[in-house]
Design a protein around this motif. Structure first.
Motif, short mmCIF file in Angstrom:
data_model
loop_
_atom_site.label_atom_id
_atom_site.label_comp_id
_atom_site.label_asym_id
_atom_site.label_seq_id
_atom_site.Cartn_x
_atom_site.Cartn_y
_atom_site.Cartn_z
N GLU A 135 107.29 -18.64 1.96
CA GLU A 135 107.78 -17.39 2.72
C GLU A 135 107.38 -16.14 1.80
O GLU A 135 107.30 -16.18 0.52
CB GLU A 135 109.40 -17.63 2.75
N ASP A 136 107.26 -15.10 2.73
CA ASP A 136 107.10 -13.83 1.82
C ASP A 136 108.46 -13.09 1.25
O ASP A 136 109.14 -13.59 1.58
CB ASP A 136 106.68 -12.54 3.00
N SER A 137 108.09 -12.40 0.08
CA SER A 137 109.33 -11.60 -0.32
C SER A 137 110.51 -12.48 -0.62
O SER A 137 111.64 -12.01 -0.25
CB SER A 137 109.76 -10.58 0.92
N LEU A 138 110.41 -13.49 -1.28
CA LEU A 138 111.60 -14.17 -1.91
C LEU A 138 112.16 -13.50 -2.95
O LEU A 138 111.49 -12.67 -3.74
CB LEU A 138 110.96 -15.50 -2.23
N SER A 139 113.31 -13.57 -3.17
CA SER A 139 114.17 -12.97 -4.31
C SER A 139 113.84 -13.68 -5.53
O SER A 139 113.65 -14.79 -5.55
CB SER A 139 115.67 -13.10 -4.12
N PRO A 140 113.88 -12.64 -6.69
CA PRO A 140 113.46 -13.51 -8.16
C PRO A 140 114.27 -14.68 -8.61
O PRO A 140 115.60 -14.58 -8.07
CB PRO A 140 113.40 -12.26 -8.93
N SER A 251 116.84 -27.09 -5.16
CA SER A 251 117.11 -25.76 -4.96
C SER A 251 117.42 -24.83 -6.55
O SER A 251 117.95 -25.62 -7.22
CB SER A 251 118.50 -25.64 -4.13
N LEU A 252 117.29 -23.75 -6.42
CA LEU A 252 117.31 -22.98 -7.66
C LEU A 252 118.19 -21.61 -7.20
O LEU A 252 117.96 -21.12 -6.17
CB LEU A 252 116.06 -22.53 -8.41
N PRO A 253 119.09 -21.23 -8.16
CA PRO A 253 119.89 -19.99 -7.92
C PRO A 253 118.94 -19.02 -7.99
O PRO A 253 118.08 -18.86 -9.10
CB PRO A 253 121.16 -20.00 -8.72
N THR A 254 118.85 -17.94 -6.90
CA THR A 254 118.16 -16.77 -7.20
C THR A 254 118.94 -15.80 -8.15
O THR A 254 120.13 -16.04 -8.49
CB THR A 254 117.84 -16.16 -5.92
N GLU A 255 118.21 -14.82 -8.63
CA GLU A 255 118.96 -13.81 -9.36
C GLU A 255 120.10 -13.04 -8.60
O GLU A 255 121.14 -12.51 -8.99
CB GLU A 255 118.15 -12.49 -9.74
N LYS A 256 120.03 -12.92 -7.14
CA LYS A 256 121.04 -12.20 -6.58
C LYS A 256 122.31 -13.08 -6.63
O LYS A 256 123.45 -12.74 -6.85
CB LYS A 256 120.61 -12.40 -4.92
N MET A 257 122.27 -14.41 -6.67
CA MET A 257 123.31 -15.74 -6.67
C MET A 257 123.76 -15.23 -8.08
O MET A 257 125.24 -15.26 -7.99
CB MET A 257 122.59 -16.75 -6.64
N LYS A 258 123.19 -15.11 -9.01
CA LYS A 258 123.68 -15.03 -10.32
C LYS A 258 124.69 -13.84 -10.30
O LYS A 258 125.75 -13.76 -10.82
CB LYS A 258 122.95 -14.95 -11.35
#
Ligand code: ADP
Length: 265
Positions: A135-140, A251-258
Motif C-alpha cells: 500500500e501507498d503512504s503506510l505509517s512509519p 503484524s508490527l505496531p506503527t509509530e501511531k500505535m505507540k
C-alpha cells in the motif's frame, strides 16, 4: 485482631513467594530440558551426514565402488555436505540473533519504501512467482532493516519451497489496519496439518520428516523469524490447510500505535 491480620497477610505473602519460586523452578527445568533436547537434535543432525560421507569416502578409497558409479556417490556426498553447511549457517544466525538481542539497530522506517525495495530485490530461487502489493503512504514503524529483511526472506523462501509444484503464485500484501502494519504472505502449497502448527516455530522442528525429505531445510527458519518479530514487538500468525496452502501474517505496531499507548499510560 491486628496481630491476627498481620499474621494472615504475612502467610499470604509467603505463599505467593513460594508459588513464584516453584513457578521459577518449573521454568528453569523446562529451559534445561529444551536445551538438552536441542543438543541432542544438533548432535544427530551433525552426526548422520558426517557418518554417511565418511562411509562413502572410505568405500571410494578402498575401491569398493565401480569407477562408473563414483560420480553418483560424489554427488551424494556433495548434497550431505551442502545440508551441513546450511545447518551451520542457521545455527550461527540464530546464535548471533540471540546474542545481539539488545543491539538491534532500530530506525524510523517508511514501510512503503522499505517493503517495495526489499521485495523487488528478493533474488532467491523462483522470485518470478511473487505477486506483491504494498500500500501507498503506510505509517512509519521502528525496524531494524537487516533483521526484518532476514525474517521476511525466510518466509518467502518457505512459501516458495513448500509450494514448488506447478509453479503456483506466492501472494504478498503489505497494508495497515488498526494502527498496525501487516505483512501477509500466502502460498498455495502443501499446507501444514493443524496439529503441527503449534510446533513449527520451535527450533529444529520440521513437519513430518518424510514429506520434507526432498525439501531442504533444518527447521531453524521460522524460529529465527519469530525471534526477530518479537524483538520488534510484533506478532506472527499462521493459517493453513493441508494440500491447499498457508498464510503467514506478521503484524508490527506503527509509530501511531505507540503514541496512543504512551498517552494511555
Ligand atoms: P525448514 O523449512 O528449514 O524445515 P522452518 O523453521 O522454516 O524450517 O519451518 C518449519 C516447518 O514448518 C517446515 O519443516 C515445514 O514443514 C513447515 N512450513 C513452514 N513454512 C511452510 C509453508 N509455507 N507451507 C507449508 N509448510 C511450511
Amino acid at each position: 485482631n491486628d496481630l491476627e491480620k498481620k499474621v494472615k497477610e504475612r502467610t499470604k505473602q509467603l505463599e505467593l513467594a513460594n508459588q513464584s519460586l516453584s513457578e521459577k523452578n518449573a521454568l528453569l527445568k523446562s529451559i534445561d530440558e529444551s536445551r538438552r533436547e536441542l543438543f541432542s537434535n544438533i548432535s544427530h543432525d551433525l552426526k548422520t551426514p558426517i557418518t554417511i560421507c565418511i562411509g562413502y569416502l572410505e568405500a571410494i578409497k578402498d575401491k569398493m565402488i565401480p569407477e562408473e558409479k563414483i560420480d553418483i556417490y560424489l554427488n551424494k556426498i556433495y548434497r550431505h555436505l551442502n545440508s551441513l553447511q546450511h545447518l551451520s549457517r542457521g545455527l550461527l544466525e540464530l546464535s548471533t540473533i540471540e546474542s545481539k538481542k539488545n543491539s538491534y539497530n532500530f530506525q524510523l522506517t517508511n514501510p512503503t519504501e522499505y517493503f517495495r525495495n526489499l521485495l523487488s530485490h528478493y533474488d532467491g530461487n523462483k522470485a518470478n512467482r511473487l505477486h506483491t502489493m504494498v500500500e501507498d503512504s503506510l505509517s512509519p514503524i521502528m525496524a531494524d532493516p537487516e533483521y526484518l529483511k532476514r525474517a521476511i526472506y525466510n518466509l518467502i523462501d518457505n512459501a516458495i519451497k513448500y509450494s514448488s509444484n506447478d509453479d503456483l503464485p506466492v501472494e504478498i500484501k503489505v497494508f495497515e489496519e488498526n494502527d498496525h502494519l501487516f505483512f501477509e504472505i500466502k502460498d498455495y502449497g502443501i499446507g501444514i496439518p493443524e496439529t503441527e502448527i503449534p510446533f513449527i516455530f520451535e527450533r529444529f522442528y520440521r513437519v513430518d520428516k518424510s514429506r520434507n525429505s526432498t525439501i531442504p531445510g533444518n527447521g531453524l527458519g521460522l524460529a529465527i523469524v519469530k525471534e526477530i518479530v518479537e524483538e520488534h514487538r510484533g506478532k506472527i500468525k499462521v493459517k493453513s490447510e493441508l494440500n491447499k496452502g498457508s498464510v503467514f501474517t506478521i503484524s508490527l505496531p506503527t509509530e501511531k500505535m505507540k503514541k496512543l499507548e504512551s498517552k494511555k499510560n
